[in-house]
Design a protein around this motif. Structure first.
Motif, PDB file in Angstrom:
ATOM      1  N   GLY A 224       0.787  -1.196  -0.072  1.00  0.00           N
ATOM      2  CA  GLY A 224       0.110   0.084   0.088  1.00  0.00           C
ATOM      3  C   GLY A 224       0.779   1.243  -0.075  1.00  0.00           C
ATOM      4  N   PRO A 225       0.191   2.503  -0.565  1.00  0.00           N
ATOM      5  CA  PRO A 225       1.120   3.621  -0.543  1.00  0.00           C
ATOM      6  C   PRO A 225       1.360   4.291   0.601  1.00  0.00           C
ATOM      7  N   ASP A 226       2.413   4.883   0.945  1.00  0.00           N
ATOM      8  CA  ASP A 226       2.740   5.641   1.890  1.00  0.00           C
ATOM      9  C   ASP A 226       2.028   6.892   2.346  1.00  0.00           C
ATOM     10  N   LEU A 227       0.671   7.029   2.903  1.00  0.00           N
ATOM     11  CA  LEU A 227      -0.186   8.054   2.981  1.00  0.00           C
ATOM     12  C   LEU A 227       0.412   8.984   3.799  1.00  0.00           C
ATOM     13  N   ALA A 228       1.065   8.416   4.766  1.00  0.00           N
ATOM     14  CA  ALA A 228       1.523   9.409   5.961  1.00  0.00           C
ATOM     15  C   ALA A 228       2.437  10.339   5.342  1.00  0.00           C
TER      16      ALA A 228
ATOM     17  N   ALA B 191       2.000  17.079   1.213  1.00  0.00           N
ATOM     18  CA  ALA B 191       0.698  17.760   0.721  1.00  0.00           C
ATOM     19  C   ALA B 191       0.751  19.141   1.716  1.00  0.00           C
ATOM     20  N   GLU B 192       0.852  18.876   3.116  1.00  0.00           N
ATOM     21  CA  GLU B 192       0.578  20.094   4.090  1.00  0.00           C
ATOM     22  C   GLU B 192       1.745  20.965   3.890  1.00  0.00           C
ATOM     23  N   ARG B 193       3.059  20.587   3.582  1.00  0.00           N
ATOM     24  CA  ARG B 193       4.071  21.409   3.431  1.00  0.00           C
ATOM     25  C   ARG B 193       3.773  22.291   2.054  1.00  0.00           C
ATOM     26  N   ALA B 194       3.247  21.784   1.276  1.00  0.00           N
ATOM     27  CA  ALA B 194       2.900  22.427  -0.302  1.00  0.00           C
ATOM     28  C   ALA B 194       1.570  23.461  -0.105  1.00  0.00           C
ATOM     29  N   ARG B 195       0.856  23.164   0.794  1.00  0.00           N
ATOM     30  CA  ARG B 195      -0.417  24.188   1.126  1.00  0.00           C
ATOM     31  C   ARG B 195       0.045  25.624   1.391  1.00  0.00           C
ATOM     32  N   CYS B 196       1.254  25.742   1.910  1.00  0.00           N
ATOM     33  CA  CYS B 196       1.693  27.214   2.302  1.00  0.00           C
ATOM     34  C   CYS B 196       1.986  27.864   1.032  1.00  0.00           C
TER      35      CYS B 196
ATOM     36  N   ALA C  15      -7.757   6.255  -2.671  1.00  0.00           N
ATOM     37  CA  ALA C  15      -7.354   6.938  -1.555  1.00  0.00           C
ATOM     38  C   ALA C  15      -6.275   8.120  -1.739  1.00  0.00           C
ATOM     39  N   LEU C  16      -5.504   7.856  -2.760  1.00  0.00           N
ATOM     40  CA  LEU C  16      -4.726   8.810  -3.249  1.00  0.00           C
ATOM     41  C   LEU C  16      -5.272  10.075  -3.724  1.00  0.00           C
ATOM     42  N   ALA C  17      -6.174   9.772  -4.686  1.00  0.00           N
ATOM     43  CA  ALA C  17      -7.025  10.808  -5.466  1.00  0.00           C
ATOM     44  C   ALA C  17      -7.650  11.447  -4.142  1.00  0.00           C
ATOM     45  N   GLN C  18      -8.073  10.889  -3.149  1.00  0.00           N
ATOM     46  CA  GLN C  18      -9.042  11.744  -2.098  1.00  0.00           C
ATOM     47  C   GLN C  18      -7.996  12.491  -1.071  1.00  0.00           C
ATOM     48  N   GLU C  19      -6.681  12.124  -1.237  1.00  0.00           N
ATOM     49  CA  GLU C  19      -5.750  12.914  -0.584  1.00  0.00           C
ATOM     50  C   GLU C  19      -5.117  14.230  -1.563  1.00  0.00           C
TER      51      GLU C  19
END
Length: 221
Positions: free
Chosen positions: A156-160, A166-171, A192-196
């Motif tokens: 499975g993908p490394d969602l964490a 993604a959080e860093r990119a939001r800035c 799941a990745l699309a949802q993220e």
């Protein structure tokens, strides 16, 4: 090759029902028969590890499949290498964080265009200079979140890690498009990745072993 967990010394030629051999041209033809993919990611492992390269094979892929956008990770770490690949029409350079020697190289290489950044990590943690992982303002328009320990693992993908990037990119005023790489098992992981918020996903093993069949691959492609 069939990549597994980033243990490159253990990689072996791929065996896939999609192609009659492990030759790159045959494998790519098999993938395109499965679904109309638009982008092909190529890791030139000899170039990355500094023991030669497969530039001729990459050029052969470009000529045989001109409709594909090629993303090529060949261990490049300099701005001029990025620009030269683009000028020569040999695809788009993927700069792997593992190939960057220091923070100064990060700024120079990622200022060139066109370029894709691969933020590489493995079981031991992040690879490459701390700067490239933490200073989102240096990132180009496209960023791969590459967890090498999950590649070919079927875990499975490394969602964490994806969420942290993604959080860093939001800035940023204009966040980059993020692409996940490593561990995809099937359609549920893609969803799941699309949802993220993933703009795309690098997939290989799940296509070759049939966990992602033609119908599903075409839906997502």
């Amino acid at each position: 090759m069939h990549a597994r967990r980033g243990a490159r010394e253990a990689y072996r030629p791929i065996e896939t029902p999609l192609a009659g051999s492990s030759a790159p041209l045959d494998v790519v033809a098999g993938l395109l028969a499965l679904a109309p993919f638009r982008t092909l990611y190529v890791a030139d492992l000899d170039a990355i590890t500094g023991v030669g390269d497969h530039a001729m094979q990459v050029d052969a892929l470009r000529r045989a499949f001109p409709q594909l956008e090629l993303w090529v990770d060949a261990g490049e770490s300099g701005a001029e290498q990025v620009r030269q690949r683009a000028r020569d029409g040999r695809g788009i350079s993927v700069i792997g964080s593992e190939s960057l020697p220091d923070g100064a190289a990060v700024r120079a290489a990622l200022a060139a265009r066109p370029v894709v950044l691969s933020l590489d990590s493995d079981a031991a943690g992040r690879r490459g200079p701390r700067t490239v992982h933490e200073v989102a303002g240096l990132w180009p328009e496209r960023v791969i979140v590459m967890t090498l320990a999950r590649v070919g693992s079927g875990e499975g993908p490394d969602l964490a890690t994806f969420r942290a990037v993604a959080e860093r990119a939001r800035c940023l005023v204009t966040p980059p498009a993020l692409f996940a790489a490593g561990g995809v098992r099937g359609a549920q992981d893609l969803a799941a990745l699309a949802q993220e918020g993933a703009a795309g996903v690098l997939v290989a093993s799940a296509l070759h072993d049939g966990r992602l069949d033609a119908v599903t691959a075409r839906q997502w492609a």
